[in-house]
Design a protein around this motif. Sequence first.
Motif, short mmCIF file in Angstrom:
data_model
loop_
_atom_site.label_atom_id
_atom_site.label_comp_id
_atom_site.label_asym_id
_atom_site.label_seq_id
_atom_site.Cartn_x
_atom_site.Cartn_y
_atom_site.Cartn_z
N ARG A 128 0.84 -1.20 0.00
CA ARG A 128 0.00 0.00 0.00
C ARG A 128 0.88 1.24 0.00
O ARG A 128 2.02 1.22 0.44
N GLU B 299 -3.57 0.32 -3.06
CA GLU B 299 -3.11 -1.00 -2.61
C GLU B 299 -3.18 -1.98 -3.77
O GLU B 299 -4.04 -1.89 -4.63
N VAL C 224 0.72 -4.45 4.14
CA VAL C 224 -0.34 -4.73 5.11
C VAL C 224 -0.78 -6.17 4.90
O VAL C 224 -0.50 -6.78 3.87
N GLN D 208 -7.52 -3.50 2.12
CA GLN D 208 -8.42 -2.74 2.98
C GLN D 208 -9.68 -2.29 2.24
O GLN D 208 -10.72 -2.08 2.84
N CYS E 276 -11.94 -1.03 7.59
CA CYS E 276 -10.49 -1.23 7.56
C CYS E 276 -9.98 -1.81 8.88
O CYS E 276 -10.62 -1.68 9.92
N ASP E 277 -8.79 -2.40 8.81
CA ASP E 277 -8.09 -2.78 10.03
C ASP E 277 -7.88 -1.52 10.86
O ASP E 277 -7.65 -0.44 10.31
N ASP F 111 -5.46 -0.35 12.67
CA ASP F 111 -4.21 0.40 12.51
C ASP F 111 -4.21 1.20 11.21
O ASP F 111 -3.72 2.34 11.18
N VAL F 112 -4.77 0.67 10.15
CA VAL F 112 -4.84 1.40 8.88
C VAL F 112 -5.81 2.58 9.01
O VAL F 112 -5.49 3.69 8.60
N GLU G 54 -4.23 5.30 11.05
CA GLU G 54 -3.21 5.99 10.27
C GLU G 54 -3.83 7.04 9.35
O GLU G 54 -3.40 8.19 9.33
#
Length: 132
Positions: A3, A51, A81, A85, A113-114, A116-117, A120
């Motif tokens: 990504r 991505e 990743v 996502q 999304c996850d 952490d993503v 961010e």
Amino acid sequence: MFRLIYLSTPKPEVGKPDIDQILASSRKNNRFNNITGLLIQDKKRFLQYLEGDQKAVEETFNRIASDPRHTAVFMVKSGFVVRRQFPKWTMASKNAERSNSLVAAVSEMTKACDKDVADELLSFAAARDRAA
């Protein structure tokens, strides 16, 4: 999954017809190159998350960086990743101009999304909102 996240500034003369053309072209090219992601724009910035295969994503970014409709193209982050996502979006888009909050737009688009993503992307949007 590779990504890449970047910010850029559209030139002042870039309007809705240009953005519509960018999106149409991106969706077509991304479908062909198996790239997914999102583009969020407000009056002053593009925030884009791409991505896919590393080579395809980097080639796409290089085309964007040389597009004369963009200035101040800045790669914020790149790397790998665990999963895609935005698997259903060849290029999702949101114009944050109405709400004037990039955070609100990013929050809406990163619900699946996850964490952490999403965090961010939200931190980049929050920094942009503070600068606006």
